[in-house]
Scaffold this motif. Structure first.
Motif, short mmCIF file in Angstrom:
data_model
loop_
_atom_site.label_atom_id
_atom_site.label_comp_id
_atom_site.label_asym_id
_atom_site.label_seq_id
_atom_site.Cartn_x
_atom_site.Cartn_y
_atom_site.Cartn_z
N ALA A 291 39.51 39.45 28.26
CA ALA A 291 40.92 39.47 28.64
C ALA A 291 41.16 40.40 29.83
O ALA A 291 41.88 40.04 30.77
CB ALA A 291 41.77 39.91 27.45
N PHE A 292 40.55 41.59 29.80
CA PHE A 292 40.69 42.51 30.92
C PHE A 292 40.09 41.92 32.20
O PHE A 292 40.67 42.02 33.28
CB PHE A 292 40.03 43.86 30.62
CG PHE A 292 40.90 44.78 29.83
CD1 PHE A 292 42.05 45.31 30.38
CD2 PHE A 292 40.56 45.11 28.54
CE1 PHE A 292 42.86 46.17 29.65
CE2 PHE A 292 41.35 45.96 27.79
CZ PHE A 292 42.53 46.49 28.35
N ALA A 293 38.93 41.29 32.08
CA ALA A 293 38.30 40.68 33.25
C ALA A 293 39.17 39.56 33.80
O ALA A 293 39.32 39.43 35.02
CB ALA A 293 36.92 40.15 32.89
N GLY A 294 39.72 38.74 32.93
CA GLY A 294 40.58 37.65 33.39
C GLY A 294 41.87 38.14 34.01
O GLY A 294 42.34 37.59 35.01
N PHE B 184 42.58 41.31 35.37
CA PHE B 184 42.43 42.13 36.56
C PHE B 184 41.53 41.50 37.63
O PHE B 184 41.69 41.80 38.81
CB PHE B 184 41.87 43.51 36.20
CG PHE B 184 42.83 44.34 35.40
CD1 PHE B 184 43.98 44.83 35.99
CD2 PHE B 184 42.59 44.61 34.08
CE1 PHE B 184 44.88 45.59 35.26
CE2 PHE B 184 43.47 45.37 33.34
CZ PHE B 184 44.63 45.85 33.94
N GLY B 185 40.60 40.65 37.25
CA GLY B 185 39.66 40.13 38.21
C GLY B 185 39.80 38.65 38.51
O GLY B 185 39.15 38.13 39.40
N GLY B 186 40.63 37.96 37.75
CA GLY B 186 40.81 36.54 37.97
C GLY B 186 39.81 35.72 37.18
O GLY B 186 39.03 36.23 36.37
N PHE B 187 39.86 34.42 37.42
CA PHE B 187 39.04 33.49 36.64
C PHE B 187 37.55 33.66 36.91
O PHE B 187 36.73 33.53 36.00
CB PHE B 187 39.48 32.06 36.93
CG PHE B 187 38.84 31.04 36.04
CD1 PHE B 187 39.14 31.02 34.69
CD2 PHE B 187 37.93 30.13 36.54
CE1 PHE B 187 38.55 30.09 33.85
CE2 PHE B 187 37.34 29.20 35.71
CZ PHE B 187 37.65 29.17 34.36
N GLY B 188 37.19 33.98 38.14
CA GLY B 188 35.77 34.19 38.47
C GLY B 188 35.18 35.36 37.70
O GLY B 188 34.05 35.28 37.18
N ALA B 189 35.92 36.45 37.60
CA ALA B 189 35.46 37.60 36.84
C ALA B 189 35.37 37.26 35.35
O ALA B 189 34.45 37.71 34.66
CB ALA B 189 36.39 38.78 37.05
N PHE B 190 36.32 36.47 34.88
CA PHE B 190 36.28 36.03 33.48
C PHE B 190 35.00 35.26 33.19
O PHE B 190 34.32 35.51 32.20
CB PHE B 190 37.50 35.16 33.20
CG PHE B 190 37.48 34.49 31.85
CD1 PHE B 190 37.85 35.18 30.72
CD2 PHE B 190 37.09 33.17 31.74
CE1 PHE B 190 37.83 34.57 29.48
CE2 PHE B 190 37.07 32.55 30.51
CZ PHE B 190 37.44 33.25 29.37
N LEU B 191 34.64 34.32 34.07
CA LEU B 191 33.42 33.54 33.88
C LEU B 191 32.17 34.42 33.97
O LEU B 191 31.22 34.22 33.20
CB LEU B 191 33.34 32.42 34.91
CG LEU B 191 34.34 31.28 34.73
CD1 LEU B 191 34.17 30.26 35.84
CD2 LEU B 191 34.18 30.63 33.37
#
Length: 63
Positions: free
Chosen positions: A15-18, A20-27
Motif C-alpha cells: 500500500a505504501f509503495a502504491g 507514494f511510488g505509483g503502480f510501477g513501485a507497487f509491481l
C-alpha cells in the motif's frame, strides 16, 4: 510471527509503495516480495531446487 501478521505487513508495504511510488513501485515491491517468499521457502526446507529443474516425467514418478 503469525501468517496473518506477515500478510498484514506485506499488504501495508504494498500500500505504501502504491501510494507514494505509483503502480510501477507497487509491481516492483510485489515481485520482490514473491522472490523473498520463494527464497524463504528454500531456506525453511519446504521447496527443493530440483522441483524447478526436473522434467515432467520425473514429477509423475516415471523415468
Amino acid at each position: 510471527m503469525s501468517n496473518a501478521l506477515i500478510g498484514m505487513i506485506a499488504g501495508m508495504a504494498l500500500a505504501f509503495a502504491g501510494y507514494f511510488g505509483g503502480f510501477g513501485a507497487f509491481l516492483l515491491v510485489a515481485a520482490l516480495g514473491a522472490v523473498g517468499f520463494v527464497v524463504g521457502k528454500f531456506l525453511d526446507g519446504d521447496l527443493d531446487p530440483g522441483d524447478f529443474f526436473r522434467g515432467r516425467d520425473d514429477r509423475r514418478g516415471r523415468r
